[in-house]
Design a protein around this motif. Structure first.
Motif, PDB file in Angstrom:
ATOM      1  N   ASN A  19       0.838  -1.211   0.000  1.00 20.93           N
ATOM      2  CA  ASN A  19       0.000   0.000   0.000  1.00 20.93           C
ATOM      3  C   ASN A  19       0.870   1.259   0.000  1.00 20.93           C
ATOM      4  OD1 ASN A  19      -2.400  -1.409  -0.021  1.00 20.93           O
ATOM      5  ND2 ASN A  19      -2.666  -1.341   2.205  1.00 20.93           N
ATOM      6  N   PHE A  20       1.942   1.210   0.747  1.00 22.18           N
ATOM      7  CA  PHE A  20       2.868   2.337   0.826  1.00 22.18           C
ATOM      8  C   PHE A  20       3.367   2.710  -0.568  1.00 22.18           C
ATOM      9  CE2 PHE A  20       7.226   3.954   1.517  1.00 22.18           C
ATOM     10  CZ  PHE A  20       6.959   4.979   2.391  1.00 22.18           C
ATOM     11  N   TYR A  21       3.747   1.716  -1.351  1.00 15.46           N
ATOM     12  CA  TYR A  21       4.258   1.980  -2.693  1.00 15.46           C
ATOM     13  C   TYR A  21       3.142   2.243  -3.694  1.00 15.46           C
ATOM     14  CZ  TYR A  21       9.112   1.153  -1.623  1.00 15.46           C
ATOM     15  OH  TYR A  21      10.371   1.268  -1.116  1.00 15.46           O
ATOM     16  N   GLU A  22       2.051   1.504  -3.612  1.00 17.69           N
ATOM     17  CA  GLU A  22       0.976   1.641  -4.589  1.00 17.69           C
ATOM     18  C   GLU A  22       0.286   2.996  -4.510  1.00 17.69           C
ATOM     19  OE1 GLU A  22      -1.567  -1.689  -3.897  1.00 17.69           O
ATOM     20  OE2 GLU A  22      -0.132  -3.122  -4.757  1.00 17.69           O
ATOM     21  N   ARG A  26       5.681  10.932  -2.242  1.00 17.88           N
ATOM     22  CA  ARG A  26       5.259  12.106  -1.478  1.00 17.88           C
ATOM     23  C   ARG A  26       6.244  12.419  -0.356  1.00 17.88           C
ATOM     24  NH1 ARG A  26      -0.683  10.661  -0.077  1.00 17.88           N
ATOM     25  NH2 ARG A  26      -0.341   8.881  -1.400  1.00 17.88           N
ATOM     26  N   LEU A  27       6.697  11.378   0.336  1.00 18.45           N
ATOM     27  CA  LEU A  27       7.656  11.606   1.420  1.00 18.45           C
ATOM     28  C   LEU A  27       8.990  12.113   0.885  1.00 18.45           C
ATOM     29  CD1 LEU A  27       6.930   8.506   3.683  1.00 18.45           C
ATOM     30  CD2 LEU A  27       6.375  10.895   4.157  1.00 18.45           C
ATOM     31  N   LEU A  28       9.429  11.566  -0.246  1.00 14.24           N
ATOM     32  CA  LEU A  28      10.681  12.042  -0.839  1.00 14.24           C
ATOM     33  C   LEU A  28      10.567  13.493  -1.286  1.00 14.24           C
ATOM     34  CD1 LEU A  28      11.808   8.927  -2.921  1.00 14.24           C
ATOM     35  CD2 LEU A  28      12.894   9.862  -0.872  1.00 14.24           C
ATOM     36  N   THR A  29       9.422  13.856  -1.838  1.00 19.53           N
ATOM     37  CA  THR A  29       9.201  15.239  -2.258  1.00 19.53           C
ATOM     38  C   THR A  29       9.211  16.176  -1.058  1.00 19.53           C
ATOM     39  OG1 THR A  29       7.898  14.519  -4.155  1.00 19.53           O
ATOM     40  CG2 THR A  29       7.593  16.792  -3.425  1.00 19.53           C
ATOM     41  N   GLU A  30       8.510  15.774  -0.001  1.00 20.22           N
ATOM     42  CA  GLU A  30       8.469  16.595   1.208  1.00 20.22           C
ATOM     43  C   GLU A  30       9.857  16.741   1.824  1.00 20.22           C
ATOM     44  OE1 GLU A  30       6.250  16.777   5.553  1.00 20.22           O
ATOM     45  OE2 GLU A  30       5.538  15.361   4.049  1.00 20.22           O
ATOM     46  N   LEU A  31      10.591  15.666   1.851  1.00 21.73           N
ATOM     47  CA  LEU A  31      11.952  15.705   2.391  1.00 21.73           C
ATOM     48  C   LEU A  31      12.836  16.630   1.564  1.00 21.73           C
ATOM     49  CD1 LEU A  31      13.952  14.578   4.464  1.00 21.73           C
ATOM     50  CD2 LEU A  31      14.411  12.717   2.879  1.00 21.73           C
ATOM     51  N   SER A  32      12.703  16.562   0.262  1.00 28.60           N
ATOM     52  CA  SER A  32      13.487  17.429  -0.621  1.00 28.60           C
ATOM     53  C   SER A  32      13.142  18.901  -0.393  1.00 28.60           C
ATOM     54  CB  SER A  32      13.222  17.041  -2.072  1.00 28.60           C
ATOM     55  OG  SER A  32      13.931  17.872  -2.943  1.00 28.60           O
ATOM     56  N   GLU A  33      11.846  19.199  -0.236  1.00 35.50           N
ATOM     57  CA  GLU A  33      11.427  20.578   0.011  1.00 35.50           C
ATOM     58  C   GLU A  33      11.954  21.081   1.352  1.00 35.50           C
ATOM     59  OE1 GLU A  33       7.189  20.368  -0.332  1.00 35.50           O
ATOM     60  OE2 GLU A  33       7.245  20.277  -2.528  1.00 35.50           O
TER      61      GLU A  33
END
Length: 74
Positions: free
Chosen positions: A17-20, A26-33
């Motif tokens: 579910n985490f990947y699908e 989303r978490l990678l995007t938030e971390l990058s921001e």
């Protein structure tokens, strides 16, 4: 053994579910921001610190000039 297998299935389902649902992206995007915001903040802090340091040097030099002028008056 049954509890272990059911736990494994539950974890596998959650992982899928985490990947699908794109949670990883989303978490990678938030971390990058957040990393970008931190970088901007650190650059601003460094720039502010450098300006203050330069002002301190200017004030010290001005003080020395005034002290020299005062010593000549005595």
């Amino acid at each position: 053994m049954i509890d272990f297998c059911s736990n494994c299935k539950l974890l596998t389902t959650r992982f899928q579910n985490f990947y699908e649902h794109g949670e990883r992206e989303r978490l990678l995007t938030e971390l990058s921001e957040l990393r970008d915001q931190l970088l901007v903040h650190l650059q601003e802090k460094f720039t502010f610190s450098m300006k203050n340091e330069n002002q301190d040097i200017d004030a010290t030099q001005e003080l020395e000039v005034c002290q020299n002028m005062n010593s000549k008056l005595l």
